[in-house]
Design a protein around this motif. Sequence first.
Motif: not given
Length: 70
Positions: A26-38, A40-42, A51-54
């Motif tokens: 929640k406090n690090d949008e860049k970290l969240t985006d990075e893990y969301q991409k990882k 989603q792309n497998g 993944c669940q926490n992000s």
Amino acid sequence: MKKILMLITALFLFGCDRTYTVEEFKNDEKLTDEYQKKCQNGEIDGDSLNCQNSRKAVVVRNKVSNASWN
């Protein structure tokens, strides 16, 4: 013996990924985006705790930004 050593090495390498909390995401949008991409792309298993926490952090962030403060 080689197989056991390879198995131990693999477990060490794959088991050392840090698990982030929902608050950290929640406090690090860049970290969240990075893990969301990882996730989603497998690159990372979609059922992993990161993944669940992000995903939870994104939901919480969206709820706050869509809240009505009237």
